[in-house]
Design a protein around this motif. Structure first.
Motif, short mmCIF file in Angstrom:
data_model
loop_
_atom_site.label_atom_id
_atom_site.label_comp_id
_atom_site.label_asym_id
_atom_site.label_seq_id
_atom_site.Cartn_x
_atom_site.Cartn_y
_atom_site.Cartn_z
N THR A 178 68.08 31.00 45.67
CA THR A 178 67.80 32.00 44.33
C THR A 178 66.31 31.81 44.00
OG1 THR A 178 67.79 29.58 43.14
CG2 THR A 178 69.92 30.59 43.51
N ARG A 228 71.30 41.80 40.21
CA ARG A 228 71.82 40.86 41.04
C ARG A 228 71.47 39.40 40.44
NH1 ARG A 228 69.26 40.08 45.78
NH2 ARG A 228 71.00 39.49 46.79
N ASP A 229 72.11 38.42 40.17
CA ASP A 229 72.33 37.21 39.56
C ASP A 229 71.24 36.12 40.60
OD1 ASP A 229 73.92 36.76 41.67
OD2 ASP A 229 75.30 35.33 40.72
N ARG A 230 71.28 36.36 41.62
CA ARG A 230 70.32 35.42 42.59
C ARG A 230 69.01 35.85 42.41
NH1 ARG A 230 73.67 31.91 44.79
NH2 ARG A 230 71.86 30.83 46.00
N THR A 231 68.46 36.94 42.34
CA THR A 231 67.13 37.16 42.32
C THR A 231 66.75 38.01 40.98
OG1 THR A 231 67.56 39.41 43.33
CG2 THR A 231 66.98 37.35 44.63
N VAL A 268 70.23 45.55 48.64
CA VAL A 268 68.78 45.22 48.53
C VAL A 268 68.17 45.93 49.77
CG1 VAL A 268 67.15 43.35 48.64
CG2 VAL A 268 69.17 43.05 47.71
N THR A 271 67.42 44.72 40.21
CA THR A 271 68.29 45.92 40.36
C THR A 271 68.73 46.45 41.80
OG1 THR A 271 66.43 47.53 39.69
CG2 THR A 271 67.97 46.42 37.99
N ASP A 324 71.44 41.55 52.26
CA ASP A 324 72.26 42.37 51.34
C ASP A 324 71.99 43.86 51.47
OD1 ASP A 324 73.54 43.81 49.00
OD2 ASP A 324 73.46 41.89 47.75
N ARG A 382 72.52 47.89 38.86
CA ARG A 382 73.25 46.47 38.92
C ARG A 382 72.16 45.57 38.93
NH1 ARG A 382 75.29 43.31 42.93
NH2 ARG A 382 75.19 45.18 44.52
#
Length: 256
Positions: free
Chosen positions: A69, A149-152, A192, A155, A189, A147
């Motif tokens: 994270t 991304r919750d970890r980083t 990404v 978008t 990902d 969208r």
């Protein structure tokens, strides 16, 4: 015995991912086994690309199923990342438009850019970067949609790539989860990787920023070749011989 060994190795992976860099002695104490047993386990786990061995311990190795994270990155090797960030800002030259990647080192770069007096237009997929840059009225910040991304807090997906595809950028400052001479720059990902790869295509100059532990690591999705880079900025912990392997492919390697 084999099941016990595998359970212990899975616990090692969990500990390393939770705590970051961990020493052999600490693991031996926590798991109540000999240090030599831990060393054998670390070798096995490195061979399976689950951790990265260091001198006296191990680091988590990011993969398609695990990614650290932003909070974790903000407390590991911070002095080294600050030196890299300062060198990256000094390397902008006469650039007027900059793509600034997601990640903690790019966030430090964003904070340093706010101190620059001359106007820059910064394109980024990172909400953290955009927030840091928003306090600088002398600069223009373009945040790519998509969208989050919750970890980083960055978008991705077609909204981000559609916006980026029509931009012409002077310099792209890029991070990666791993970089090797033959496999290039990669990230776990695919979404990404699509944003990063497009930033490479839409930019004239490309600078990679990353600490020494990124080198020699192959990540799941390749988004650039080492030959695509003009400059690699890392820390002095990267051995000179290793730096020369990357420099032989074209980019200048700066160790700070």
């Amino acid at each position: 015995m084999g099941q016990v060994s595998e359970e212990r190795r899975q616990r090692i992976v969990a500990i390393v991912r939770d705590q970051g860099e961990v020493t052999v002695s600490r693991l031996a104490d926590d798991l109540d086994v000999a240090a030599e047993t831990i060393r054998r386990d670390l070798q096995e786990l490195e061979d399976r690309r689950l951790i990265k061995r260091t001198h006296g311990g191990a680091l988590p190795l990011e993969s398609g199923s695990y990614e650290s994270t932003l909070d974790y990155r903000s407390v590991t090797r911070v002095p080294e990342k600050r030196r890299i960030a300062s060198a990256a800002v000094e390397s902008l030259g006469g650039a007027q438009t900059v793509f600034l990647d997601e990640g903690y080192t790019p966030l430090l770069i964003a904070e340093e850019i706010t101190q620059l007096p001359d106007h820059l237009t910064i394109v980024t997929a990172s909400l953290a970067n955009a927030m840091a840059l928003a306090s600088s009225p002398q600069h223009t910040t373009l945040l790519l949609g998509g969208r989050v991304r919750d970890r980083t807090l960055a978008t991705v997906d077609h909204f981000a790539t559609d916006m980026l595809s029509v931009l012409n950028i002077d310099v792209a400052i890029l991070g990666a989860n791993g970089i090797t001479p033959d496999k290039g720059l990669g990230t776990p990902d695919p979404a990404v990787a699509a944003v990063k790869g497009l930033a490479v295509k839409r930019s004239t100059r490309r600078i990679f920023v990353g600490i020494a532990t990124k080198f020699g690591v192959t990540s799941f999705c390749k988004f650039a070749d080492v030959r695509d880079l003009e400059l690699i900025i890392t820390e002095e912990a990267l051995p000179q011989r290793e730096a020369q392997r990357f420099a032989a492919l074209g980019p200048h390697v700066l160790r700070v």
